[in-house]
Design an enzyme around this catalytic site. Structure first.
Site, PDB file in Angstrom:
ATOM      1  N   CYS B  86       0.929  -1.022  -0.019  1.00  0.00           N
ATOM      2  CA  CYS B  86      -0.077  -0.021   0.029  1.00  0.00           C
ATOM      3  C   CYS B  86       1.060   1.148   0.006  1.00  0.00           C
ATOM      4  O   CYS B  86       1.607   1.372  -0.877  1.00  0.00           O
ATOM      5  CB  CYS B  86      -0.986   0.037   1.116  1.00  0.00           C
ATOM      6  SG  CYS B  86      -2.504   0.957   0.956  1.00  0.00           S
ATOM      7  N   HIS B 201      -3.428  -5.985   0.699  1.00  0.00           N
ATOM      8  CA  HIS B 201      -2.839  -6.120   1.945  1.00  0.00           C
ATOM      9  C   HIS B 201      -2.533  -7.511   2.383  1.00  0.00           C
ATOM     10  O   HIS B 201      -3.559  -8.080   3.082  1.00  0.00           O
ATOM     11  CB  HIS B 201      -3.396  -5.494   3.129  1.00  0.00           C
ATOM     12  CG  HIS B 201      -3.356  -3.781   3.294  1.00  0.00           C
ATOM     13  ND1 HIS B 201      -2.409  -3.211   4.024  1.00  0.00           N
ATOM     14  CD2 HIS B 201      -4.090  -2.896   2.669  1.00  0.00           C
ATOM     15  CE1 HIS B 201      -2.556  -1.989   3.665  1.00  0.00           C
ATOM     16  NE2 HIS B 201      -3.600  -1.663   2.732  1.00  0.00           N
ATOM     17  N   GLU B 203      -0.636  -8.924   4.568  1.00  0.00           N
ATOM     18  CA  GLU B 203      -0.670  -9.129   6.020  1.00  0.00           C
ATOM     19  C   GLU B 203      -1.775  -9.064   7.087  1.00  0.00           C
ATOM     20  O   GLU B 203      -1.794  -9.319   8.155  1.00  0.00           O
ATOM     21  CB  GLU B 203       0.562  -8.113   6.523  1.00  0.00           C
ATOM     22  CG  GLU B 203      -0.025  -6.631   6.986  1.00  0.00           C
ATOM     23  CD  GLU B 203      -0.110  -5.653   5.577  1.00  0.00           C
ATOM     24  OE1 GLU B 203      -0.250  -6.332   4.410  1.00  0.00           O
ATOM     25  OE2 GLU B 203      -0.660  -4.605   5.767  1.00  0.00           O
TER      26      GLU B 203
END
Lengths: 77, 233
Positions: B86, B201, B203
């Site tokens: 990001c 994302h 994660e």
């Protein structure tokens, strides 16, 4: 002291999505003569002295991103 | 193996990144403040998402000038794993570690959604485990990937396109492109394949309790890059 204005704009070939939204809004307000609006940035610098090479370096290093933006330098006073 | 999670003023995915690395990937990870100029003792870098410096000037532009980024650049050049997610992707582009730039989404809206990704490159350490379309969260206002025509050609020809936005059955088309990115590009690799920058994302989905652990397929690239480059187990 010298005042210099740096104008940073998206390259003409790239779609300016914010500018497109403004265009649409102006047309909606009956300013139908508007066919395009593009939004740039103005950075006004106060400098001890005018040195074009150094101002260009500022633009290349930080103020503009050469991948997406063009810039111009204007001496105001 | 120890991964540095870089913190800038305005980072907001740093805690997610650290948690994901420590608790789900089960590797050592520590925060590193952006003013540091030495990453000695670390093996890889995670540049997390956020709104560094309030996105002033351009997303990632100010963060890219931080002293720690010179070290991140060194890591990238040495073949160590670097993952930018990001705003982290935007920062990697602004430093020149990755080519291109990210512009405001084509619909002028911040998009918080789950999209599907297809791994385009099948052999890089970051992408090799993603063998079918995978749902990954996105949350960005400026994710429209842009590069010059030559740069795009070079990314495509050198197998540096890591991920594309796709439909749930893997079709790559305009409808599956959330932000207007060129060629539906969601993430790219450096020429060595050790640096990955991506808008989605991974994660945020490394634990079943979060709804999915598919993000591990990507984040585990840290281990695969290090296994390839340094023989880490």
């Amino acid at each position: 002291m010298v005042t210099v204005r740096v104008n940073v704009n998206l390259k003409p070939s790239l779609l300016d999505s914010a500018g497109r939204t403004v265009t649409k809004s102006l047309v909606d307000l009956n300013f139908s003569e508007v066919s395009d609006a593009r939004i740039g940035k103005t950075i006004t610098l106060q400098l001890e002295k005018y040195d074009e090479a150094r101002i260009k370096a500022m633009c290349d290093k930080l103020l503009a991103n050469p991948v997406i933006e063009d810039y111009s330098i204007e001496v105001i006073s | 193996m120890k991964i540095a999670v870089i913190q800038f003023p305005g980072s907001n995915c740093d805690q997610d990144a650290l948690w994901s690395l420590r608790n789900d990937l089960k590797v050592q990870a520590e925060y590193v403040w952006h003013g540091e100029s030495n990453l000695a003792g670390f093996d890889g870098v995670f540049v997390p998402g956020g709104f560094t410096y309030g996105d002033y000037l351009r997303c990632g532009a100010i963060a890219a000038q931080s002293s720690v980024m010179a070290e991140v650049k060194r890591f990238a050049e040495e073949g160590r794993p670097v993952l930018g997610v990001c705003n982290g992707f935007q920062i990697l582009c602004e430093t020149g570690i990755l080519p291109g730039a990210l512009l405001p989404n084509i619909n002028e809206r911040f998009i918080c959604d789950s999209i599907f990704l297809k791994a385009e490159n099948k052999i890089s350490p970051w992408t090799e485990k993603v063998d079918s379309p995978v749902a990954v969260p996105i949350a960005h206002g400026e994710g429209r990937f842009i590069a010059s025509e030559d740069e795009i050609k070079s990314l495509e020809n050198n197998n540096q396109v890591a991920f594309r936005y796709c439909s749930n059955n893997g079709e790559i088309n305009g409808a599956a492109n959330p932000n207007g990115s060129m060629n539906n590009i969601a993430g790219i690799l450096n020429p060595g394949g050790n640096v990955l920058g991506m808008m989605p994302h991974p994660e945020r989905i490394t634990s079943k309790i979060l709804g999915s652990d598919a993000g591990l397929l990507i984040v585990s690239g840290f281990q695969r890059v290090l296994a390839t480059v340094y023989g880490f187990k």
